[in-house]
Design a protein around this motif. Structure first.
Motif, PDB file in Angstrom:
ATOM      1  N   VAL A  12      10.429   7.532   7.234  1.00  0.00           N
ATOM      2  CA  VAL A  12       9.210   7.370   8.170  1.00  0.00           C
ATOM      3  C   VAL A  12       8.885   6.137   8.514  1.00  0.00           C
ATOM      4  O   VAL A  12       9.521   4.986   7.848  1.00  0.00           O
ATOM      5  N   GLN A  13       8.455   6.001   9.699  1.00  0.00           N
ATOM      6  CA  GLN A  13       8.286   4.718  10.556  1.00  0.00           C
ATOM      7  C   GLN A  13       6.846   3.834   9.778  1.00  0.00           C
ATOM      8  O   GLN A  13       6.072   4.657   9.119  1.00  0.00           O
ATOM      9  N   ALA A  14       7.088   2.603   9.664  1.00  0.00           N
ATOM     10  CA  ALA A  14       5.864   1.620   9.540  1.00  0.00           C
ATOM     11  C   ALA A  14       4.490   2.102   9.999  1.00  0.00           C
ATOM     12  O   ALA A  14       4.500   2.266  10.974  1.00  0.00           O
ATOM     13  N   GLY A  15       3.430   2.321   8.783  1.00  0.00           N
ATOM     14  CA  GLY A  15       2.144   2.904   9.693  1.00  0.00           C
ATOM     15  C   GLY A  15       1.994   4.310   9.554  1.00  0.00           C
ATOM     16  O   GLY A  15       0.820   4.766   9.543  1.00  0.00           O
ATOM     17  N   GLY A  16       3.097   4.918   9.168  1.00  0.00           N
ATOM     18  CA  GLY A  16       3.130   6.609   8.881  1.00  0.00           C
ATOM     19  C   GLY A  16       2.728   6.856   7.572  1.00  0.00           C
ATOM     20  O   GLY A  16       2.539   6.228   6.501  1.00  0.00           O
ATOM     21  N   SER A  17       2.980   8.281   7.437  1.00  0.00           N
ATOM     22  CA  SER A  17       2.453   8.968   5.933  1.00  0.00           C
ATOM     23  C   SER A  17       3.197  10.026   5.526  1.00  0.00           C
ATOM     24  O   SER A  17       4.094  10.490   6.191  1.00  0.00           O
ATOM     25  N   LEU A  18       3.281   9.856   4.239  1.00  0.00           N
ATOM     26  CA  LEU A  18       3.947  10.961   3.408  1.00  0.00           C
ATOM     27  C   LEU A  18       3.445  11.337   2.183  1.00  0.00           C
ATOM     28  O   LEU A  18       2.257  10.667   1.706  1.00  0.00           O
ATOM     29  N   MET A  83       0.766   9.025   0.617  1.00  0.00           N
ATOM     30  CA  MET A  83       1.004   7.522   0.901  1.00  0.00           C
ATOM     31  C   MET A  83       0.760   7.424   2.475  1.00  0.00           C
ATOM     32  O   MET A  83       1.296   7.971   3.400  1.00  0.00           O
ATOM     33  N   ASN A  84      -0.437   6.681   2.883  1.00  0.00           N
ATOM     34  CA  ASN A  84      -0.898   6.085   4.098  1.00  0.00           C
ATOM     35  C   ASN A  84      -0.425   4.934   4.549  1.00  0.00           C
ATOM     36  O   ASN A  84      -0.138   4.095   3.547  1.00  0.00           O
ATOM     37  N   SER A  85      -0.274   4.369   5.772  1.00  0.00           N
ATOM     38  CA  SER A  85      -0.160   3.061   6.166  1.00  0.00           C
ATOM     39  C   SER A  85       1.130   2.616   5.506  1.00  0.00           C
ATOM     40  O   SER A  85       0.893   1.462   4.935  1.00  0.00           O
ATOM     41  N   LEU A  86       2.076   3.051   5.521  1.00  0.00           N
ATOM     42  CA  LEU A  86       3.175   2.671   4.819  1.00  0.00           C
ATOM     43  C   LEU A  86       3.825   1.519   5.489  1.00  0.00           C
ATOM     44  O   LEU A  86       3.868   1.315   6.597  1.00  0.00           O
TER      45      LEU A  86
END
Length: 124
Positions: A12-18, A83-86
């Motif tokens: 996932v890209q930075a700022g994304g969520s999982l 997980m948000n704002s990764l």
């Protein structure tokens, strides 16, 4: 005995969520505690979050406070880690763990059951 199986990891890209899932088989009693830990290459295992199975009280590492959320579905015997704002530093293998107790402990040595881990990679 308790078997734990994690799923939901990926790139996932930075700022994304999982959202990670941990499915538990076997009997889960009301005094069980479920936790998430992570380990990056070359680093020690690190506490992420924990919750009690009964009332759902939670505990979070300072590094993820406000970004990650742990929850459980008692009917499905499943615990989740949203997980948000990764960030790049969140990259690690994430492990689900379980133990008996009444407090969402952050001490890894207290956990007696562990899953196989799922890889989370955050890219720029």
């Amino acid at each position: 005995q308790v078997q734990l199986v994690e799923s939901g990891g990926g790139l996932v890209q930075a700022g994304g969520s999982l959202r990670l899932s941990c499915a538990a088989s076997g009997r889960i009693f009301s005094n069980y505690v479920m936790g998430w830990f992570r380990q990056a290459p070359g680093k020690e295992r690190e506490f992420v979050a924990a919750t009690t199975w009964s009332l759902g009280s939670t505990n979070y590492a300072d590094s993820v406070q406000g970004r990650f959320s742990i929850s459980r579905d008692n009917a499905k015997n499943t615990v989740y880690l949203q997980m948000n704002s990764l960030k790049l530093e969140d990259t690690a293998v994430y492990f689900c763990a379980a133990t008996t107790g009444w407090v969402p402990t952050e001490e890894s040595d207290r956990y007696t059951y562990w899953g196989q881990g799922t890889q989370v990679t955050v890219s720029s």
